[in-house]
Design an enzyme around this catalytic site. Sequence first.
Site, PDB file in Angstrom:
ATOM      1  CG  HIS A 159      -5.510   2.232   3.134  1.00 57.23           C
ATOM      2  ND1 HIS A 159      -6.836   2.234   3.544  1.00 57.23           N
ATOM      3  CD2 HIS A 159      -5.049   3.040   3.783  1.00 57.23           C
ATOM      4  CE1 HIS A 159      -6.877   3.224   2.769  1.00 57.23           C
ATOM      5  NE2 HIS A 159      -5.354   4.138   2.772  1.00 57.23           N
TER       6      HIS A 159
ATOM      7  CD  GLN B  60       1.689   4.481   0.054  1.00 54.74           C
ATOM      8  OE1 GLN B  60       2.869   4.751  -0.531  1.00 54.74           O
ATOM      9  NE2 GLN B  60       0.702   5.085   0.478  1.00 54.74           N
TER      10      GLN B  60
ATOM     11  CB  CYS C  70      -6.723   4.944   6.273  1.00 57.74           C
ATOM     12  SG  CYS C  70      -7.126   6.385   5.213  1.00 57.74           S
TER      13      CYS C  70
ATOM     14  CG  ASP D 120      -3.117  -2.660  -1.062  1.00 55.72           C
ATOM     15  OD1 ASP D 120      -2.450  -1.259  -1.615  1.00 55.72           O
ATOM     16  OD2 ASP D 120      -3.340  -1.843  -0.024  1.00 55.72           O
TER      17      ASP D 120
ATOM     18  CE  LYS E 271      -1.826   5.759  -2.173  1.00 57.36           C
ATOM     19  NZ  LYS E 271      -2.613   6.994  -1.262  1.00 57.36           N
TER      20      LYS E 271
END
Length: 418
Positions: free
Chosen positions: A128, A208, A371, A205, A231
């Site tokens: 991302h 998600q 993104c 990261d 999220k």
Amino acid sequence: MTVDINTTYDVQAIRADFPILQRRIGSYPLIYLDNAATSQKPRQVIDALVHYYEFSNANVHRGLHTLAEEATEAYETARAKVARFIGAEPESLVFTRNTTEAINLVAYAWGLANLREGDVVVLSEMEHHSNIVPWQLVARLTGAKLHYVPFTSDGELDSDALEQTLRLEPKLVAITHVSNVLGTVNPVEEITRKAHEAGARVLVDGAQAVPHKPVDVRRIGCDFYAFSGHKMLAPTGIGALYARRELLEQMPPFMGGGSMIRKVTHASSTWADVPTKLEAGTPNIADAVALGAAVDYLQAVGMEAIQQHERQLTEEALRLLDGEEDIEIYGPRNASRRCGLVSFNFKHVHPHDAAQILDQRGIAIRAGHHCCQIIMRKLDVTATARASFYLYNTIEEVRTFWKALDDVRKVFGKHGGR
Ligand code: C6P
């Protein structure tokens, strides 16, 4: 292949906790399939936020009165819950606004102090922008060089290319746990082990991943792990960075101001203990408390159960879309290699048009570059459509979404002509 829905998972009981799922869009019930962008919030989280403001609101770490003590207790309890949720100690968890701020914190505090001219930072081509742009900015300031590990045509990280890049003895490997476009789950435990053998620090990261699967940062062994509250059922404006404690202690502050100091003189200052050293100014107390409530909710349902439920939804979506000759699917075909999202394109319809037509049926999907312009360039598209699932979505919603794709064909024709 028929889909075996887990009968112990009570999706209707879960749905009843989310007021927004009662909404209609025009005359259609809302089908919310844009969970990778942000999740909806259960009543329990909304109540925790309102209760904090109605009952305990005060500033933290400063006051001696009852409300200040209650606010501090609520904020630090939330930190302990969120830390435990990912297998960390509270001292290793810094509250940030979101994943983006957490990665910027590492880039500016750790990166500026540790990267020098010619040092190598390894990223992947499925990152991302939040895990690319901060490193580009810091590379410009330090002279470090960025190397991108490609992904294969099946949407998997190219492990041979990674091994070759590790021979460059990078200072840092910064990699996504789950791709928000391809859905790919990267083997971050193995990547961390190899990167450490090559002498690199590892940043993951987790934007998600944490909302959708059990995550244990100690098992992964990474040095830094970033994620966002919004999220994972919590409000916007709150996220977190996990970092190994000794790294947090060595890192200079990211921002200066109140709270993060021990002593200030005319000439200089000394810093508070971690993690407060990295939380300058009044923090986002109420949303941190609500993130604690979100973690309680996710744990009550169970992260294994959520992962299993989403896998069934993803399998069904892949099965249905795979049979469509006018649709291209991106990312691994095997649902066990993914988290709960599917990016796709009609071969002859722009994804923005497809998303708008689905919206007229109450179905919210995302269309765009998500993104991830490097992924788009590699897939040779400008945008994709993306359906992303969460704990409250049902198999019927997935099937309704698939049937509604016929509405797109009705408007644009099977081959895209009006
Ligand atoms: N992806 C999506 O629709 P923030 O904005 O800081 O909460 O999260 C940034 C981010 C970082 N990494 C990954 C893998 C992400 O998916 C995201 C957010 C959203 O896919 C918004 S673009």
